[in-house]
Scaffold this motif. Structure first.
Motif, PDB file in Angstrom:
ATOM      1  N   LEU A 382      -0.429 -12.513 -11.969  1.00 44.72           N
ATOM      2  CA  LEU A 382      -1.855 -12.280 -12.204  1.00 44.72           C
ATOM      3  C   LEU A 382      -2.501 -13.491 -12.860  1.00 44.72           C
ATOM      4  O   LEU A 382      -3.604 -13.905 -12.486  1.00 44.72           O
ATOM      5  CB  LEU A 382      -2.039 -11.034 -13.079  1.00 44.72           C
ATOM      6  CG  LEU A 382      -1.443  -9.734 -12.532  1.00 44.72           C
ATOM      7  CD1 LEU A 382      -1.740  -8.574 -13.467  1.00 44.72           C
ATOM      8  CD2 LEU A 382      -1.967  -9.449 -11.127  1.00 44.72           C
ATOM      9  N   LEU A 398      -5.656  -9.825  -4.296  1.00 47.14           N
ATOM     10  CA  LEU A 398      -4.963  -8.589  -4.680  1.00 47.14           C
ATOM     11  C   LEU A 398      -5.477  -7.386  -3.892  1.00 47.14           C
ATOM     12  O   LEU A 398      -4.708  -6.470  -3.566  1.00 47.14           O
ATOM     13  CB  LEU A 398      -5.124  -8.355  -6.185  1.00 47.14           C
ATOM     14  CG  LEU A 398      -4.395  -9.351  -7.090  1.00 47.14           C
ATOM     15  CD1 LEU A 398      -4.790  -9.129  -8.548  1.00 47.14           C
ATOM     16  CD2 LEU A 398      -2.887  -9.240  -6.928  1.00 47.14           C
ATOM     17  N   LEU A 429       5.563  -5.278  -6.071  1.00 48.18           N
ATOM     18  CA  LEU A 429       4.208  -5.227  -6.626  1.00 48.18           C
ATOM     19  C   LEU A 429       4.215  -4.779  -8.082  1.00 48.18           C
ATOM     20  O   LEU A 429       3.346  -5.190  -8.866  1.00 48.18           O
ATOM     21  CB  LEU A 429       3.325  -4.300  -5.788  1.00 48.18           C
ATOM     22  CG  LEU A 429       3.004  -4.779  -4.368  1.00 48.18           C
ATOM     23  CD1 LEU A 429       2.128  -3.767  -3.646  1.00 48.18           C
ATOM     24  CD2 LEU A 429       2.322  -6.145  -4.392  1.00 48.18           C
ATOM     25  N   LEU A 432       4.195  -7.792 -10.608  1.00 45.42           N
ATOM     26  CA  LEU A 432       3.151  -8.818 -10.630  1.00 45.42           C
ATOM     27  C   LEU A 432       2.701  -9.208 -12.043  1.00 45.42           C
ATOM     28  O   LEU A 432       2.439 -10.388 -12.299  1.00 45.42           O
ATOM     29  CB  LEU A 432       1.943  -8.367  -9.800  1.00 45.42           C
ATOM     30  CG  LEU A 432       2.151  -8.289  -8.286  1.00 45.42           C
ATOM     31  CD1 LEU A 432       0.856  -7.858  -7.599  1.00 45.42           C
ATOM     32  CD2 LEU A 432       2.634  -9.613  -7.718  1.00 45.42           C
TER      33      LEU A 432
END
Length: 486
Positions: A382, A398, A429, A432
């Motif tokens: 991120l 995203l 996921l 992340l």
């Protein structure tokens, strides 16, 4: 009528043969004390083989996954016999190899037709590339483009190849399980007695996360560079083995589970649970047999892993890490990550700093081959997204991933391979915030999972697999199980 196909398509055997050829070269040069030559021979050999195999999808996929898993090990062998290289052509090899999927035009164009959402990743990538050219230079930005876009293109290639080559799902999923199993064997041996090349890497890299270069003090990273990508490979391998319809594959999972625990990456332990839970939640009625079988296999995997887990040094390392779940505020790694998110500021929150401003690409622009001390060492996907792309384009990136994952949920339930792909996507996921799963080996696994779980037009393989699932439970384990209708 039923007929027995070959154990693996010829193209898959070519992929394994290519890996054996590369391995033979590595072993031979190491044995004669000329591992340094691999700096110049390993990249062209792997890329040359990739050019040959790219028209044979199953072979290319297995070969590419194998190079991603074992290239860091080759780098360590070279550094051990020569000197520590801040920049290594060997580590760039899997990144370039993945980009060769672009030459499989028929496969990735078919994949793009089935999942046009992938095309929407082009906008944030083009934006970050343009900004990167201006801010960071052509070479770092171009390399970063390969690192970010190559795995996505690889996922499209997998998706399109499924439609063009019947039976590919089982072949490549089994290949992933075998590669992860081999890495897990090496990882456990590394924990018991790390090789000199591993010890040198632990000292030269200066990464405290690797533990100490002593027996039973290593935080296992296997043939990869660090524990997190190794743990991600173990998670994907365990999922592939457990959801494989062939029962003998399940016996690969216990070793991978022990290696995963020895990596001490708690977030990946949770990722495995998240992936399995995702399968249980999204599987439809037609897939309930697979889910029941999966949860019946899980206790077997733990039971078979108990002899290794009962070994006192392994038990001590794992139990100590498990107890850290209850550490709360005294958990150093969790506290440091929370502080990072609470104090992070972005120099260019709207425009971003462009491709080449984060991770290994910063080595190419530093002039000395070292990571940028501020932006090159941040693991979070991120934060790296927002730094490179700017916050608006990071949100767009995203959003596209979420859209693709949603499509995978709908389509992935139709086959065992689709469920495995969906579990890998969910597990990836979930990581992340703590690791950049959008580049390197972790990204290849994420997009590989999408390629397995997104829908294709041809349903021949799925129909055959569902027919097997509809048969009586004992018949699944009979010698005829796994056959396809011809």
């Amino acid at each position: 009528m039923w007929s027995t196909p070959e154990a693996a398509p010829p193209s898959a055997r070519l992929g394994w043969s290519a890996l054996l050829a590369v391995s033979g070269m590595v072993l031979a040069l190491t044995a004669i004390g000329r591992a340094g030559w691999l700096l110049y021979l390993f990249p062209p050999l792997c890329i040359g083989l990739g050019l040959i195999l790219v028209r044979r999808p199953a072979a290319f996929i297995v070969f590419t996954l194998g190079v991603w898993v074992w290239a860091p090990f080759v780098r360590r062998i070279v550094d051990w016999q020569t000197e520590y290289h801040q920049l290594s052509s060997i580590l760039a090899t899997p990144t370039v190899l993945t980009g060769l999927a672009f030459l499989g035009v028929g496969a990735w164009r078919t994949g793009l037709a089935r999942a046009p959402g992938f095309a929407m990743l082009g906008l944030p990538l083009a934006w970050a590339l343009a900004v990167g050219f201006l801010n960071n230079g052509i070479v770092p930005a171009a390399y970063a483009l390969l690192a970010w876009a190559g795995p996505a293109l690889f996922g499209l290639y997998v998706l399109g190849a499924r439609e063009r080559e019947p039976g590919l799902e089982a072949t490549v999923l089994g290949g992933l399980a075998l590669l992860a199993f081999g890495a897990s064997i090496y990882g456990i041996a590394q924990f018991v007695e790390p090789g000199m090349w591993d010890r040198r890497w632990m000292i030269n890299s200066g990464m405290p996360v690797l533990g100490e270069p002593l027996p039973f003090r290593v935080r296992v990273f296997g043939p990869l560079n660090s524990p997190v990508p190794f743990a991600a490979v173990m998670v994907a391998g365990i999922i592939a083995a457990i959801l494989d319809p062939r029962p003998w594959r399940w016996f690969l999972a216990p070793t991978m589970l022990v290696a995963l625990l020895l990596s001490l990456v708690r977030s990946e332990w949770l990722a495995l649970a998240i992936g399995m839970t995702a399968v249980a939640l999204v599987a439809g009625v037609a897939s309930i047999g697979r889910v029941v079988r999966m949860f019946a296999v899980v206790p077997l995997v733990f039971a078979l892993g108990l002899p290794l887990l009962a070994y006192e040094p392994i038990q001590r390392a794992v139990v100590s890490r498990v107890e850290s779940f209850r550490a709360g505020s005294s958990d150093v790694s969790l506290r440091d990550r929370l502080i990072l998110y609470q104090t992070i500021t972005f120099e260019e929150p709207i425009l971003g700093k462009g491709l080449g401003s984060t991770d290994n690409a910063t080595r190419l622009g530093s002039g000395n081959g070292r990571l940028d001390p501020k932006h090159g060492t941040v693991d979070s996907a991120l934060i790296q997204l927002a730094t490179s792309y700017g916050i608006p384009m990071a949100v767009a990136f995203l959003a596209v991933l979420a859209w693709l994952a949603t499509a995978a949920v709908v389509a992935g339930r139709r086959s065992s391979a689709g469920l495995a792909g969906l579990a890998i996507v969910a597990a990836s996921l979930s990581q992340l915030p703590s690791y950049n799963m959008l580049i390197s080996a972790a990204a290849v696994l994420l997009y590989f999972g999408l390629g397995l779980s997104l829908p294709v037009r041809s349903s021949a393989t799925t129909a055959a697999e569902e027919e097997l699932e509809a048969s009586t439970f004992p018949d699944e384990f009979a010698p005829g199980a796994g056959l396809r209708r011809t």
